[in-house]
Design a protein around this motif. Structure first.
Motif, PDB file in Angstrom:
ATOM      1  N   ILE A  98       0.835  -1.208   0.000  1.00 56.64           N
ATOM      2  CA  ILE A  98       0.000   0.000   0.000  1.00 56.64           C
ATOM      3  C   ILE A  98       0.864   1.251   0.000  1.00 56.64           C
ATOM      4  N   LEU A  99       1.872   1.278   0.873  1.00 51.73           N
ATOM      5  CA  LEU A  99       2.708   2.467   1.007  1.00 51.73           C
ATOM      6  C   LEU A  99       3.564   2.726  -0.229  1.00 51.73           C
ATOM      7  N   GLN A 100       4.001   1.663  -0.897  1.00 47.25           N
ATOM      8  CA  GLN A 100       4.903   1.818  -2.036  1.00 47.25           C
ATOM      9  C   GLN A 100       4.183   1.847  -3.380  1.00 47.25           C
ATOM     10  N   GLU A 101       3.061   1.106  -3.488  1.00 50.05           N
ATOM     11  CA  GLU A 101       2.399   0.957  -4.783  1.00 50.05           C
ATOM     12  C   GLU A 101       0.970   1.499  -4.820  1.00 50.05           C
ATOM     13  N   GLY A 102       0.382   1.728  -3.650  1.00 45.61           N
ATOM     14  CA  GLY A 102      -0.967   2.293  -3.619  1.00 45.61           C
ATOM     15  C   GLY A 102      -2.039   1.271  -3.296  1.00 45.61           C
ATOM     16  N   ILE A 103      -3.222   1.777  -3.000  1.00 44.53           N
ATOM     17  CA  ILE A 103      -4.328   0.929  -2.561  1.00 44.53           C
ATOM     18  C   ILE A 103      -4.833   0.013  -3.672  1.00 44.53           C
ATOM     19  N   ASP A 104      -4.765   0.454  -4.920  1.00 45.14           N
ATOM     20  CA  ASP A 104      -5.224  -0.392  -6.022  1.00 45.14           C
ATOM     21  C   ASP A 104      -4.348  -1.637  -6.151  1.00 45.14           C
ATOM     22  N   ALA A 105      -3.042  -1.485  -5.938  1.00 44.95           N
ATOM     23  CA  ALA A 105      -2.134  -2.633  -5.987  1.00 44.95           C
ATOM     24  C   ALA A 105      -2.446  -3.609  -4.858  1.00 44.95           C
ATOM     25  N   ILE A 130      -4.882  -8.748  -2.958  1.00 48.09           N
ATOM     26  CA  ILE A 130      -5.872  -9.486  -2.154  1.00 48.09           C
ATOM     27  C   ILE A 130      -6.793 -10.308  -3.045  1.00 48.09           C
ATOM     28  N   ASP A 131      -7.189  -9.753  -4.185  1.00 46.22           N
ATOM     29  CA  ASP A 131      -8.077 -10.474  -5.100  1.00 46.22           C
ATOM     30  C   ASP A 131      -7.451 -11.782  -5.579  1.00 46.22           C
ATOM     31  N   ASN A 132      -6.129 -11.808  -5.661  1.00 42.72           N
ATOM     32  CA  ASN A 132      -5.424 -12.994  -6.138  1.00 42.72           C
ATOM     33  C   ASN A 132      -4.860 -13.849  -5.002  1.00 42.72           C
ATOM     34  N   SER A 187      -8.619 -15.196   2.824  1.00 44.37           N
ATOM     35  CA  SER A 187      -9.583 -14.097   2.906  1.00 44.37           C
ATOM     36  C   SER A 187      -8.970 -12.885   3.605  1.00 44.37           C
ATOM     37  N   ILE A 188      -9.414 -11.717   3.209  1.00 45.96           N
ATOM     38  CA  ILE A 188      -8.958 -10.481   3.839  1.00 45.96           C
ATOM     39  C   ILE A 188      -9.433 -10.369   5.286  1.00 45.96           C
ATOM     40  N   ILE A 189     -10.439 -11.131   5.670  1.00 49.52           N
ATOM     41  CA  ILE A 189     -10.914 -11.084   7.054  1.00 49.52           C
ATOM     42  C   ILE A 189     -10.251 -12.165   7.916  1.00 49.52           C
ATOM     43  N   ASP A 190      -9.276 -12.863   7.344  1.00 46.81           N
ATOM     44  CA  ASP A 190      -8.508 -13.852   8.111  1.00 46.81           C
ATOM     45  C   ASP A 190      -7.247 -13.186   8.652  1.00 46.81           C
TER      46      ASP A 190
END
Length: 203
Positions: free
Chosen positions: A177-184, A189-191, A195-198
């Motif tokens: 996030i800090l180096q590449e941004g929230i979209d990265a 996470i999509d790949n 799960s993101i809630i784990d």
């Protein structure tokens, strides 16, 4: 019998109204809470309630959410104007409820004392305060996702409150996030198999 009339501008009644509106929306979406913790610091006017909404199904997250964070004042003198929510797998990452409440209180206190704005996305880097069994020692604070649109913005009188998503993330994810941004991060996470809630997913 003594009867006391309380002004609608009174601090206690004002909070009661805030709680009624926010908690009603939470219950509508997540069913009844099971536990509540109250966090106070009277000298700076902090009174925050934290609620635990257990999972009602193995496929539905458990949630921890605030009521009253939005009314808390930063050191800058400005109100926070947000409530926070953490969504976790039903097993809570093999941590107990009290441990997670304690961690949630720690990060809220840090936010009030040291963070000067509510701008998102925001990363809080790896912390020793995170639950011991979690690999996700850092945090992302971002716009709410995967929840009802009714929760995204809550109107109380003329005030608009945003409910923000507090996401435990791994040190690697915080660097993305800090180096590449929230979209990265979203693409990562999509790949990701986990799960993101784990909160115990590998780094």
């Amino acid at each position: 019998m003594q009867i006391n009339k309380e002004s609608c501008r009174g601090i206690i009644l004002e909070f009661d109204i805030r709680r009624t509106i926010i908690l009603n929306l939470y219950i509508k979406e997540w069913s009844m809470p099971e536990y509540r913790v109250i966090m106070t610091k009277p000298e700076i006017g902090v009174y925050i309630e934290l609620y635990y909404f257990p999972s009602i199904d193995v496929n539905i997250p458990a949630r921890f959410a605030t009521v009253g964070l939005s009314n808390s004042i930063r050191k800058t003198g400005k109100p926070i104007e947000n409530e926070w929510m953490i969504a976790l797998k039903p097993d809570l990452g093999q941590e107990n409820i009290d441990r997670i409440f304690s961690y949630f209180c720690d990060i809220i206190a840090h936010n009030i004392e040291h963070i000067q704005s509510s701008e998102v996305p925001r990363v809080m880097t790896e912390s020793a305060l995170a639950p011991e069994n979690w690999t996700t020692k850092a945090l992302l604070i971002d716009e709410l996702r995967g929840e009802s649109e009714d929760l995204e913005q809550i109107k109380i009188g003329e005030e608009i409150i945003n409910v923000l998503w507090v996401v435990p993330i791994t040190p690697k994810e915080s660097r993305i996030i800090l180096q590449e941004g929230i979209d990265a991060f979203d693409a990562y996470i999509d790949n990701h198999y986990y799960s993101i809630i784990d909160p115990t997913r590998p780094d």
